[in-house]
Design a protein around this motif. Sequence first.
Motif, PDB file in Angstrom:
ATOM      1  N   ALA A   9       0.813  -1.214   0.000  1.00 19.02           N
ATOM      2  CA  ALA A   9       0.000   0.000   0.000  1.00 19.02           C
ATOM      3  C   ALA A   9       0.847   1.264   0.000  1.00 19.02           C
ATOM      4  N   LEU A  10       1.987   1.236   0.655  1.00 16.89           N
ATOM      5  CA  LEU A  10       2.842   2.421   0.721  1.00 16.89           C
ATOM      6  C   LEU A  10       3.667   2.606  -0.541  1.00 16.89           C
ATOM      7  N   LEU A  49      -7.386  -2.129   2.349  1.00 17.55           N
ATOM      8  CA  LEU A  49      -6.305  -2.767   3.090  1.00 17.55           C
ATOM      9  C   LEU A  49      -6.792  -3.197   4.471  1.00 17.55           C
ATOM     10  N   ILE A  50      -6.528  -4.473   4.804  1.00 17.17           N
ATOM     11  CA  ILE A  50      -6.800  -4.977   6.154  1.00 17.17           C
ATOM     12  C   ILE A  50      -5.519  -5.596   6.703  1.00 17.17           C
ATOM     13  N   VAL A  51      -5.158  -5.181   7.916  1.00 16.93           N
ATOM     14  CA  VAL A  51      -3.940  -5.658   8.566  1.00 16.93           C
ATOM     15  C   VAL A  51      -4.327  -6.307   9.890  1.00 16.93           C
ATOM     16  N   ALA A  52      -3.941  -7.571  10.066  1.00 13.31           N
ATOM     17  CA  ALA A  52      -4.322  -8.324  11.258  1.00 13.31           C
ATOM     18  C   ALA A  52      -3.151  -8.449  12.226  1.00 13.31           C
ATOM     19  N   ASP A  53      -3.272  -7.809  13.356  1.00 12.95           N
ATOM     20  CA  ASP A  53      -2.413  -7.910  14.529  1.00 12.95           C
ATOM     21  C   ASP A  53      -0.930  -7.715  14.244  1.00 12.95           C
ATOM     22  N   ILE A  54      -0.619  -6.625  13.589  1.00 10.12           N
ATOM     23  CA  ILE A  54       0.771  -6.220  13.374  1.00 10.12           C
ATOM     24  C   ILE A  54       0.772  -4.722  13.107  1.00 10.12           C
ATOM     25  N   ALA A  55       1.882  -4.065  13.353  1.00 14.85           N
ATOM     26  CA  ALA A  55       2.000  -2.624  13.122  1.00 14.85           C
ATOM     27  C   ALA A  55       3.245  -2.348  12.283  1.00 14.85           C
ATOM     28  N   PRO A  56       3.327  -1.174  11.685  1.00 21.59           N
ATOM     29  CA  PRO A  56       4.503  -0.820  10.877  1.00 21.59           C
ATOM     30  C   PRO A  56       5.668  -0.355  11.744  1.00 21.59           C
ATOM     31  N   GLU A  80       2.436   7.839   2.495  1.00 22.41           N
ATOM     32  CA  GLU A  80       1.314   7.358   3.277  1.00 22.41           C
ATOM     33  C   GLU A  80       0.272   6.737   2.352  1.00 22.41           C
ATOM     34  N   TYR A  81      -0.591   5.933   2.947  1.00 26.47           N
ATOM     35  CA  TYR A  81      -1.711   5.339   2.223  1.00 26.47           C
ATOM     36  C   TYR A  81      -2.980   5.898   2.839  1.00 26.47           C
ATOM     37  N   THR A  82      -3.775   6.598   2.044  1.00 25.97           N
ATOM     38  CA  THR A  82      -4.898   7.358   2.589  1.00 25.97           C
ATOM     39  C   THR A  82      -6.261   6.738   2.317  1.00 25.97           C
ATOM     40  N   ASP A  83      -6.300   5.600   1.620  1.00 25.71           N
ATOM     41  CA  ASP A  83      -7.587   4.962   1.352  1.00 25.71           C
ATOM     42  C   ASP A  83      -8.032   4.115   2.542  1.00 25.71           C
ATOM     43  N   SER A  84      -9.150   3.465   2.374  1.00 22.39           N
ATOM     44  CA  SER A  84      -9.800   2.740   3.465  1.00 22.39           C
ATOM     45  C   SER A  84      -8.903   1.632   4.023  1.00 22.39           C
ATOM     46  N   THR A  85      -8.696   1.661   5.344  1.00 21.54           N
ATOM     47  CA  THR A  85      -7.797   0.712   6.001  1.00 21.54           C
ATOM     48  C   THR A  85      -8.390   0.265   7.334  1.00 21.54           C
ATOM     49  N   LEU A  86      -8.285  -1.044   7.598  1.00 25.69           N
ATOM     50  CA  LEU A  86      -8.749  -1.593   8.865  1.00 25.69           C
ATOM     51  C   LEU A  86      -7.620  -2.382   9.522  1.00 25.69           C
ATOM     52  N   SER A 124       2.516   5.119  14.879  1.00 27.19           N
ATOM     53  CA  SER A 124       3.109   4.825  13.572  1.00 27.19           C
ATOM     54  C   SER A 124       2.028   4.457  12.557  1.00 27.19           C
ATOM     55  N   VAL A 125       1.026   3.714  13.023  1.00 23.58           N
ATOM     56  CA  VAL A 125      -0.091   3.353  12.140  1.00 23.58           C
ATOM     57  C   VAL A 125      -0.755   4.608  11.581  1.00 23.58           C
ATOM     58  N   MET A 126      -1.099   5.543  12.450  1.00 24.15           N
ATOM     59  CA  MET A 126      -1.848   6.720  12.024  1.00 24.15           C
ATOM     60  C   MET A 126      -1.004   7.679  11.196  1.00 24.15           C
ATOM     61  N   THR A 127       0.318   7.644  11.374  1.00 24.71           N
ATOM     62  CA  THR A 127       1.194   8.466  10.550  1.00 24.71           C
ATOM     63  C   THR A 127       1.201   7.983   9.105  1.00 24.71           C
ATOM     64  N   LEU A 128       1.279   6.666   8.925  1.00 29.14           N
ATOM     65  CA  LEU A 128       1.370   6.094   7.577  1.00 29.14           C
ATOM     66  C   LEU A 128       0.008   5.799   6.971  1.00 29.14           C
ATOM     67  N   PHE A 129      -0.987   5.552   7.835  1.00 28.60           N
ATOM     68  CA  PHE A 129      -2.331   5.182   7.361  1.00 28.60           C
ATOM     69  C   PHE A 129      -3.357   6.060   8.076  1.00 28.60           C
ATOM     70  N   PRO A 130      -3.440   7.339   7.692  1.00 28.76           N
ATOM     71  CA  PRO A 130      -4.237   8.308   8.454  1.00 28.76           C
ATOM     72  C   PRO A 130      -5.732   8.025   8.477  1.00 28.76           C
ATOM     73  N   ASN A 131      -6.229   7.214   7.554  1.00 28.11           N
ATOM     74  CA  ASN A 131      -7.657   6.883   7.555  1.00 28.11           C
ATOM     75  C   ASN A 131      -7.928   5.494   8.115  1.00 28.11           C
ATOM     76  N   ALA A 132      -6.986   4.974   8.890  1.00 31.15           N
ATOM     77  CA  ALA A 132      -7.141   3.635   9.454  1.00 31.15           C
ATOM     78  C   ALA A 132      -8.129   3.635  10.620  1.00 31.15           C
ATOM     79  N   ARG A 133      -8.848   2.520  10.718  1.00 33.58           N
ATOM     80  CA  ARG A 133      -9.702   2.252  11.873  1.00 33.58           C
ATOM     81  C   ARG A 133      -9.156   1.024  12.592  1.00 33.58           C
TER      82      ARG A 133
END
Length: 260
Positions: A102-103, A112-119, A200-206, A223-232
């Motif tokens: 994504a980056l 993008l969906i990321v399960a139990d890991i961070a950048p 950064e990746y600004t599209d829909s992210t979970l 770090s998540v919100m810096t690189l993926f500002p639209n993450a939930r």
Amino acid sequence: MLLNYQLKQAAKHEPANKNEIIFIIHGLFGSLSNLSGLAKELQANFDVILVDVRNHGQSPRSRSMTYPEMAEDIFELADSLGIEKISVVGHSMGGKIAMTCALLQPQRIKNLIVADIAPVAYGDRHSDVFTGLQSVSLLQAKNRTEAEKILAGYVETPEVRQFLLKSYQRGDDGFDFVYNVDNLHHNYHLISGWPAIEGEYTDSTLFIKGERSDYINEKSMESVMTLFPNARLKIINDTGHWLHAEKAKTFNRLVVNFFA
């Protein structure tokens, strides 16, 4: 590198340009079968592609395993299938591969969906696992029962041992792991780390976190919100790092609802 993959075609098939195509990427020591239950759920409405990442399953072996290289593997597979834009679900190491995709090429990632890991980079969490796996290979365990007894001396949790031994399979020369233990050990500092990627990746992210897992915490969410500002962020209660196996119904529902 052209990865081994499995296509699960949507039950409700629409013209190719209308069907969202979802790539699912497993974690360290895994294979494309790990998230087959999720693929079955998504297959009701989406084309799903499960992959073996390099040095795992039936995919080629390589002495190098940087995240940019593994992300390029995903795009090379998509290119070979004539797919321009994809959505990606990744667990653990697979989540880092998905984030890197994504980056590096955000225009090609729809969701993008990321399960139990961070950048972020993590410390050594697998030294006992590697020692156990190497012992199983060195002692040439003749079957999974023998391998489990050896591995129990290094890996305390039965569920983790069973997961690791799913990939201990019979071949032409007897039993062996279908992931390359030596290559994974050689690259572990890269796998547990995180590459310096700008943008950064600004599209829909979970992001989905297991409540009892510490892979995602308050600090790493910065770090998540810096690189993926639209993450939930969604948290699955009373579960750990293997949330897709421990609470499969809840995990699958979160993923399906996100894509819906």
